[in-house]
Design a protein around this motif. Structure first.
Motif, mmCIF file in Angstrom:
data_model
loop_
_atom_site.group_PDB
_atom_site.id
_atom_site.type_symbol
_atom_site.label_atom_id
_atom_site.label_comp_id
_atom_site.label_asym_id
_atom_site.label_seq_id
_atom_site.Cartn_x
_atom_site.Cartn_y
_atom_site.Cartn_z
ATOM 1 N N LEU A 1 0.833 -1.198 0.000
ATOM 2 C CA LEU A 1 0.000 0.000 0.000
ATOM 3 C C LEU A 1 0.873 1.254 0.000
ATOM 4 C CD1 LEU A 1 -2.506 -1.187 2.711
ATOM 5 C CD2 LEU A 1 -3.161 -0.573 0.374
ATOM 6 N N PRO A 2 0.373 2.357 -0.556
ATOM 7 C CA PRO A 2 1.107 3.624 -0.458
ATOM 8 C C PRO A 2 1.477 3.931 0.995
ATOM 9 C CG PRO A 2 -0.707 3.872 -1.988
ATOM 10 C CD PRO A 2 -0.870 2.518 -1.339
ATOM 11 N N GLY A 3 2.708 4.366 1.195
ATOM 12 C CA GLY A 3 3.192 4.671 2.525
ATOM 13 C C GLY A 3 3.984 3.547 3.155
ATOM 14 N N GLN A 4 3.818 2.319 2.655
ATOM 15 C CA GLN A 4 4.597 1.212 3.185
ATOM 16 C C GLN A 4 6.025 1.264 2.633
ATOM 17 O OE1 GLN A 4 2.138 -2.265 2.280
ATOM 18 N NE2 GLN A 4 1.314 -2.208 4.345
ATOM 19 N N THR A 5 6.939 0.614 3.332
ATOM 20 C CA THR A 5 8.344 0.683 2.951
ATOM 21 C C THR A 5 8.809 -0.612 2.303
ATOM 22 O OG1 THR A 5 9.030 -0.010 5.172
ATOM 23 C CG2 THR A 5 8.883 2.364 4.736
ATOM 24 N N ILE A 6 9.794 -0.466 1.421
ATOM 25 C CA ILE A 6 10.350 -1.597 0.669
ATOM 26 C C ILE A 6 11.875 -1.543 0.736
ATOM 27 C CG2 ILE A 6 10.762 -2.432 -1.695
ATOM 28 C CD1 ILE A 6 7.845 -1.912 -2.305
ATOM 29 N N ARG A 7 12.467 -2.693 0.977
ATOM 30 C CA ARG A 7 13.909 -2.868 0.844
ATOM 31 C C ARG A 7 14.178 -3.970 -0.176
ATOM 32 N NH1 ARG A 7 17.778 -0.989 4.378
ATOM 33 N NH2 ARG A 7 17.036 0.268 6.148
ATOM 34 N N PHE A 8 15.301 -3.845 -0.877
ATOM 35 C CA PHE A 8 15.679 -4.834 -1.875
ATOM 36 C C PHE A 8 16.874 -5.645 -1.366
ATOM 37 C CE2 PHE A 8 13.577 -1.456 -4.200
ATOM 38 C CZ PHE A 8 12.716 -2.154 -5.037
ATOM 39 N N GLN A 9 16.750 -6.961 -1.443
ATOM 40 C CA GLN A 9 17.837 -7.867 -1.074
ATOM 41 C C GLN A 9 18.404 -8.470 -2.345
ATOM 42 O OE1 GLN A 9 16.646 -11.273 1.212
ATOM 43 N NE2 GLN A 9 18.605 -12.294 0.949
ATOM 44 N N ARG A 10 19.695 -8.337 -2.535
ATOM 45 C CA ARG A 10 20.301 -8.849 -3.766
ATOM 46 C C ARG A 10 20.471 -10.360 -3.700
ATOM 47 N NH1 ARG A 10 25.615 -6.468 -7.005
ATOM 48 N NH2 ARG A 10 25.413 -7.854 -8.819
ATOM 49 N N VAL A 11 20.014 -11.038 -4.745
ATOM 50 C CA VAL A 11 20.246 -12.471 -4.910
ATOM 51 C C VAL A 11 20.770 -12.685 -6.321
ATOM 52 C CG1 VAL A 11 18.437 -13.146 -3.276
ATOM 53 C CG2 VAL A 11 17.870 -12.909 -5.694
ATOM 54 N N PHE A 12 21.259 -13.875 -6.577
ATOM 55 C CA PHE A 12 21.779 -14.197 -7.899
ATOM 56 C C PHE A 12 20.854 -15.189 -8.591
ATOM 57 C CE2 PHE A 12 25.250 -12.501 -5.467
ATOM 58 C CZ PHE A 12 25.862 -11.636 -6.375
ATOM 59 N N VAL A 13 21.038 -15.356 -9.893
ATOM 60 C CA VAL A 13 20.088 -16.117 -10.694
ATOM 61 C C VAL A 13 19.907 -17.532 -10.155
ATOM 62 C CG1 VAL A 13 19.669 -17.105 -12.976
ATOM 63 C CG2 VAL A 13 20.477 -14.747 -12.773
ATOM 64 N N GLU A 14 21.005 -18.172 -9.752
ATOM 65 C CA GLU A 14 20.913 -19.548 -9.261
ATOM 66 C C GLU A 14 20.016 -19.638 -8.030
ATOM 67 O OE1 GLU A 14 24.482 -18.868 -11.650
ATOM 68 O OE2 GLU A 14 23.704 -17.884 -9.835
ATOM 69 N N GLU A 15 20.155 -18.657 -7.133
ATOM 70 C CA GLU A 15 19.310 -18.660 -5.941
ATOM 71 C C GLU A 15 17.853 -18.398 -6.304
ATOM 72 O OE1 GLU A 15 18.969 -16.611 -1.503
ATOM 73 O OE2 GLU A 15 20.581 -16.016 -2.864
ATOM 74 N N ALA A 16 17.632 -17.486 -7.261
ATOM 75 C CA ALA A 16 16.261 -17.212 -7.708
ATOM 76 C C ALA A 16 15.612 -18.475 -8.251
ATOM 77 C CB ALA A 16 16.266 -16.110 -8.768
ATOM 78 N N HIS A 17 16.386 -19.278 -8.993
ATOM 79 C CA HIS A 17 15.861 -20.546 -9.516
ATOM 80 C C HIS A 17 15.497 -21.489 -8.378
ATOM 81 C CE1 HIS A 17 17.947 -20.027 -13.704
ATOM 82 N NE2 HIS A 17 16.878 -19.271 -13.562
ATOM 83 N N ARG A 18 16.367 -21.578 -7.362
ATOM 84 C CA ARG A 18 16.084 -22.462 -6.224
ATOM 85 C C ARG A 18 14.816 -22.031 -5.490
ATOM 86 N NH1 ARG A 18 21.803 -22.226 -5.617
ATOM 87 N NH2 ARG A 18 21.620 -20.600 -4.019
ATOM 88 N N ILE A 19 14.635 -20.733 -5.342
ATOM 89 C CA ILE A 19 13.443 -20.215 -4.671
ATOM 90 C C ILE A 19 12.194 -20.583 -5.458
ATOM 91 C CG2 ILE A 19 12.221 -18.099 -4.024
ATOM 92 C CD1 ILE A 19 15.043 -16.886 -3.467
ATOM 93 N N THR A 20 12.264 -20.461 -6.790
ATOM 94 C CA THR A 20 11.111 -20.786 -7.640
ATOM 95 C C THR A 20 10.764 -22.270 -7.536
ATOM 96 O OG1 THR A 20 11.628 -19.008 -9.198
ATOM 97 C CG2 THR A 20 10.246 -20.795 -10.010
ATOM 98 N N VAL A 21 11.783 -23.132 -7.558
ATOM 99 C CA VAL A 21 11.544 -24.578 -7.439
ATOM 100 C C VAL A 21 10.925 -24.905 -6.077
ATOM 101 C CG1 VAL A 21 12.668 -26.833 -7.276
ATOM 102 C CG2 VAL A 21 13.328 -25.230 -9.083
ATOM 103 N N ALA A 22 11.446 -24.277 -5.020
ATOM 104 C CA ALA A 22 10.910 -24.530 -3.678
ATOM 105 C C ALA A 22 9.453 -24.093 -3.573
ATOM 106 C CB ALA A 22 11.756 -23.800 -2.640
ATOM 107 N N ARG A 23 9.119 -22.945 -4.191
ATOM 108 C CA ARG A 23 7.723 -22.483 -4.164
ATOM 109 C C ARG A 23 6.820 -23.475 -4.888
ATOM 110 N NH1 ARG A 23 5.177 -19.462 -8.094
ATOM 111 N NH2 ARG A 23 7.179 -18.769 -8.929
ATOM 112 N N HIS A 24 7.278 -23.972 -6.050
ATOM 113 C CA HIS A 24 6.478 -24.937 -6.808
ATOM 114 C C HIS A 24 6.267 -26.214 -6.000
ATOM 115 C CE1 HIS A 24 4.836 -27.051 -10.245
ATOM 116 N NE2 HIS A 24 5.753 -27.989 -10.123
#
Length: 319
Positions: free
Chosen positions: A283-306
């Protein structure tokens, strides 16, 4: 062919209620964005509760829900934002399916946590497919219900399910929590070479969601993300995908969502697909931070979610 009947009449539509599924793909080269539910996770879980396929059409409600008069017996479920759901004035919980009868009135109120709620109906909503999807693209005036947000008096049809749907609920462990501070995992690039100190700042500082937040994208404000000296103000326009984070000349990042096809600003990072649903609930007013990950980790996260979704589908969810 599946039988279709009128399932409800819209008494009050809410500020931004549209019919969505999981989107249309393969037409971005013609300027047609994917559209579809912004929080695909919530949409899939709502459909699971009422016995639908993942991609069945349902209602996406933003900030505040709709009031619906039920015209045919069916089973409903609301997932995503925490919204006050009442049937004939009696409260029913989110993340749990419930049966309704002809003449009932279902009222979905304001979101108290999160931003978008997804109301699924057993059998799925029946609107014409356009380019392989029932999703509404309001900007193009096609898809969904007559290519627009719902309005008072609209009559919505749905498919009759082939069998009676048992009542189900999503276990607490599988329900996302929407906090006031959100962390998004992101992969740097594709134009991260446009930035040096700006890249470090992007992944270390906090940003705030502005009022410019819609289905096209979310503009953030906070510390300015500045390009390297001598870098051009823009790039040759290239295809855009949900999750890309553009940095225009002013230095305020924009997280692109599902109704964008091309962009001419450098993209400093891409939010991983698993976290785009978190953006949809901000929602407007809420805060966001970005955590850097790499492609291999992103793939692992996607597989775990599936795998987690497959586990859920294999569980006994009956009440």
């Amino acid at each position: 062919m599946s039988t279709s009947v009128e399932v409800f009449r819209v008494k009050e539509p809410g500020p931004m209620t549209t019919v969505q599924d999981l989107g249309r793909y393969g037409y971005q080269r013609f300027g047609v964005p994917p559209s579809g539910a912004l929080d695909t996770r919530a949409a899939v879980l709502a459909n699971l509760l009422v016995g639908n396929p993942d991609g069945a059409a349902l209602l996406e409600m933003t900030f505040c829900g709709a009031t619906l008069e039920i015209l045919s017996p069916c089973t409903l479920a609301l997932c995503g934002a925490t919204m006050d759901v009442k049937v004939n004035g009696a409260s029913v919980p989110c993340w749990r399916s419930f049966a309704v009868s002809s003449g009932d009135v279902v009222a979905v109120g304001m979101a108290s946590s999160g931003c978008r709620g997804y109301l699924a109906v057993s059998g799925g909503i029946d609107v014409p497919e356009v380019m392989g999807s029932r999703s509404c693209y309001v900007g193009g005036k096609f898809g969904g219900y007559e290519g627009r947000v719902l309005a008072h008096g609209d009559m919505i049809c749905g498919f009759v399910p082939g069998a009676k749907v048992p009542l189900r609920q999503i276990p607490e462990a599988f329900r996302p929590v929407y906090g006031s501070s959100i962390e998004l995992r992101a992969v740097a690039g594709p134009q991260d070479d446009f930035f040096d100190e700006g890249l470090s700042l992007f992944f270390s500082r906090e940003f705030t969601v502005t009022n410019q937040a819609n289905r096209m994208g979310y503009r953030l404000e906070g510390p300015k993300v500045i390009r390297k000296e001598g870098m051009p103000k823009s790039i040759i326009s290239e295809p855009s995908l949900p999750g890309g984070v553009q940095v225009p000349e002013g230095g305020d990042p924009i997280i692109l969502l599902r109704e964008q096809t091309v962009g001419g600003y450098a993209k400093i990072a891409s939010v991983i697909s698993d976290d785009i649903s978190r953006v949809a609930q901000a929602l407007p007013g809420q805060t966001i931070r970005f955590q850097r990950v790499f492609v291999e980790e992103a793939h692992r996260i996607t597989v775990a979610r599936h795998e987690k979704l497959l586990t859920l589908k294999g569980m006994d969810l009956a009440l």
